[in-house]
Design an enzyme around this catalytic site. Structure first.
Site, PDB file in Angstrom:
ATOM      1  N   GLU B  48       0.873  -1.171   0.000  1.00 45.84           N
ATOM      2  CA  GLU B  48       0.000   0.000   0.000  1.00 45.84           C
ATOM      3  C   GLU B  48       0.904   1.212   0.000  1.00 45.84           C
ATOM      4  O   GLU B  48       1.644   1.433   0.958  1.00 45.84           O
ATOM      5  CB  GLU B  48      -0.810   0.042   1.301  1.00 45.84           C
ATOM      6  CG  GLU B  48      -2.137  -0.619   1.238  1.00 45.84           C
ATOM      7  CD  GLU B  48      -2.824  -0.523   2.591  1.00 45.84           C
ATOM      8  OE1 GLU B  48      -2.573   0.432   3.355  1.00 45.84           O
ATOM      9  OE2 GLU B  48      -3.606  -1.430   2.886  1.00 45.84           O
ATOM     10  N   ASP B  59      -5.136   8.614  11.008  1.00 43.98           N
ATOM     11  CA  ASP B  59      -3.796   8.126  11.321  1.00 43.98           C
ATOM     12  C   ASP B  59      -3.278   8.577  12.676  1.00 43.98           C
ATOM     13  O   ASP B  59      -3.548   9.687  13.122  1.00 43.98           O
ATOM     14  CB  ASP B  59      -2.825   8.558  10.229  1.00 43.98           C
ATOM     15  CG  ASP B  59      -2.993   7.727   8.975  1.00 43.98           C
ATOM     16  OD1 ASP B  59      -2.920   6.484   9.095  1.00 43.98           O
ATOM     17  OD2 ASP B  59      -3.237   8.307   7.906  1.00 43.98           O
TER      18      ASP B  59
END
Lengths: 393, 261
Positions: B48, B59
């Site tokens: 990814e 995140d």
């Protein structure tokens, strides 16, 4: 036409652009809000506390001295007289009762100027919620009085050191907290921004500003105003003032953004010079570079220091229902001084942007009838203005 | 290589997928190629590649820091495609782009997919694009035969799971925890229950991500999943070691240790 539609869209703006984890809680929130609005106890509680605790209705004050100086007929909607000193308490009260209605245990919030943070800390202590407030480290420094107020009220203030360390970064951290603690925590967002249903909910809770203003001005002047003027960061006090006048098409809306150091430099004028894009949950005008990265904003008013704006304002711009203008730091401080000297009212630097614009408006339309939302009081800003003007005590 | 082919091959070999995440442009724009090739050598099954965004809502601190770092180095969508074209021929494993919506929206969905196609990237994950907002994106992705990877999380209702799997391609990204990326302890029994439920309704492989940072977790999760995604742990390792001599060798060894099959 229903605004927003069922998907939370105001024309092409709005929506719910959030990580999947939050989908379920936004849905839960939407359903709970729809239920609460029809629940007698909820409505009564909110109305009772708006009146008996926050001090509504607020005055609509005819500012004769300021009017004379500028050549306008100016009324100030005195949200600065509310408990905690700004319009933010309207929304905080509405949402904290919603959190109670939903059985949540803990409140999370973001704050820029600290006015929303103080309002949230206040209502949390009133209803006995544990309360964590995210605030950019830069704002913690420049609004230290409000940080102290929040702490006295029992809230935990968490300085955010990522990004530009201001409101946008505090929002990001509040969202991250919410994603992590979705089940027991309520995110009490402070402006008409973020994913649906927040822009709608916050607007509804702030609409009382315009609702009262409309009745009051009709009583005092026997006519509707020519202009409504309010500052726009995220845009909650402006939307609160505008909403009830939406169908009074003769009443012109003016939203005043922060031009900061200037429109070619650092500023917070998302509607004036930004472009539509997706940021913090909604499609709306944002300050961004050509690669879609969000730019840092700047305003002398910490509450306007935000690179986005509520989607309903983007919609108002698109359909030309409102005009969005901007006032730089210097003009805002001039507005701050002007209102203090002429009327003996020290405005918040955010609201001082609306005052700062009146000079321009007077050039266009002498003697118009204007309602200005004085969204907050300026005690919190004395240090900033003192530094700006280089005043020694 | 497409994800479908990869998962088919893994199934034949009775193996589970190990997918690693790295942000483009971290720690240097021109190191992404070497890092990807090293991960390939270490045996990861897919990568990814994150396109950094200024406000990564989902995140945790490790990836936030790395993406901000990459942005400071000048990472953007144009540069990503330019840099990727320098090493894409050497990659034999599927590449998945991971990003937030705005950088892609501003580049233009059609242009973005066109570029992906021309560089043989056939899958994409967008973090802040839930099903409700996905229709224009899914429609365009189908035109270019690009797999849109969907998330399912512990808070996703059964009804929603059914809707999501209807549109799922490539693999389903199951988020192990309510929260943000970064090392965590995980509750395997809950995870296993959820994933077994989803598996009753779909043939699309399910990989688990968020929180996974060691080989023991990989082993435990692979008992009921089709694979794992490891991000923060690899990013952390890169941050701490990229200045060292033999950095790429160390990264290879470290990655192998987490895969440990």
């Amino acid at each position: 036409m229903k605004i927003p539609n069922d998907k939370g869209y105001y024309g092409e703006f709005g929506g719910k652009f959030i990580p999947e984890t939050l989908s379920a809680c936004l849905e839960e929130l939407e359903i709970a809000y729809a239920k609460a609005k029809k629940n007698k106890n909820f409505v009564n509680d909110v109305n009772f506390y708006l009146k008996e605790y926050a001090g509504r209705p607020t005055l609509l004050y005819s500012a004769k001295n300021l009017s004379k100086v500028l050549g306008l007929n100016i009324y100030l909607k005195r949200e600065d007289l509310l408990h905690t000193g700004a319009h933010k308490i309207n929304n905080a009260l509405g949402q904290v009762f919603l959190a109670k209605f939903m059985g949540k245990k803990r409140i999370i919030a973001e704050t820029g100027a600290g006015q929303h943070g103080v309002a949230v800390a206040t209502v949390s202590s009133l209803l006995g919620f544990k309360c964590d407030i995210y605030m950019g480290a830069e704002d913690v420094k420049r609004q230290s009085m409000n940080v102290f107020r929040m702490k006295i009220l029992g809230a935990n203030v968490i300085p955010v050191v990522t990004g530009a360390k201001t409101l946008k970064d505090a929002c990001n951290e509040a969202f991250r907290d919410w994603v992590t603690n979705v089940r027991d925590s309520y995110y009490l967002l402070g402006s008409v921004v973020g994913p649906h249903p927040y822009p709608m909910m916050v607007r509804d809770f702030q609409a009382v500003i315009g609702k009262e203003s409309r009745t009051q001005i009709l009583k005092k002047e026997k006519k509707l105003p020519d202009y409504l003027v309010a500052c726009v960061g995220g845009g909650s006090n402006a939307m609160g003032l505008f909403h009830f006048f939406f169908n009074d098409t003769r009443v012109k809306f003016i939203g005043v953004e922060a031009a900061g150091f200037g429109l070619n430099s650092l500023n917070s004028a998302s509607l004036s010079i930004g472009k539509p894009g997706v940021f913090q949950g909604a499609n709306s005008y944002i300050l961004q570079d050509k690669y879609g990265q969000i730019k840092n904003a700047h305003s002398i008013a910490p509450g306007l220091d935000y690179p986005g704006v509520g989607p309903e304002h983007s919609f108002y711009k698109k359909i030309k229902r409102a005009q969005y203008v901007s006032v730089n730091d210097k003009q805002a401080v001039a507005g701050f001084n002007l209102l203090s000297k002429t009327e003996g009212i020290i405005p918040a630097l955010e609201s001082a942007h609306a005052i700062g614009y009146l000079k321009e408006l007077a050039k266009k339309q002498k003697n118009s009838l204007v309602v200005v939302c004085l969204s907050g009081r300026g005690d919190k800003d004395l240090d900033i203005v003192r530094n700006y003007n280089g005043i020694k005590l | 290589m497409r994800l479908e082919e990869k998962f088919k091959k893994l199934k034949q070999e009775k193996k589970k997928a190990f997918i690693s995440y790295v942000p483009f442009g971290f720690p240097e724009i021109n190191m992404t190629g070497d890092i990807c090739l090293t991960l390939q050598e270490a045996g990861v099954d897919a990568i990814e590649l994150g396109i950094p965004f200024s406000d990564p809502l989902a995140d945790g601190p490790i990836i936030q820091k790395a993406t901000n770092w990459a942005l400071d180095k000048g990472a953007n969508v144009d540069l990503f495609f330019e840099e990727f074209s320098k090493f894409n021929k050497k990659l034999k494993i599927p590449i998945v782009i991971m990003s937030y919506y705005n950088p892609i929206l501003q580049f233009g969905l059609k242009n973005f997919f066109k570029q992906m196609k021309s560089l043989d990237i056939s899958a994409i994950i967008i973090v802040d694009l839930p099903l409700e907002e996905s229709q224009p994106y899914i429609k365009e992705a189908r035109k270019w035969n690009i797999d849109n990877i969907s998330f399912i999380t512990p808070t996703t209702s059964r009804l929603r799971v059914k809707k999501i799997i209807k549109y799922a391609r490539g693999f389903i990204y199951y988020v192990s925890v309510t929260g943000i990326t970064g090392p965590r302890d995980l509750s395997y029994s809950q995870l296993s229950k959820h994933i077994k439920n989803i598996k009753q309704n779909t043939e699309v492989p399910i990989c688990v991500g968020f929180g996974i940072h060691n080989s023991n977790q990989v082993y435990r999760i692979n008992k009921f999943s089709d694979g794992v995604i490891v991000g923060s742990e690899i990013v952390r390792f890169i941050e701490n070691n990229y200045c060292e001599k033999n950095f790429l060798n160390k990264l290879k060894t470290h990655t192998k240790n987490i895969i440990s099959r």
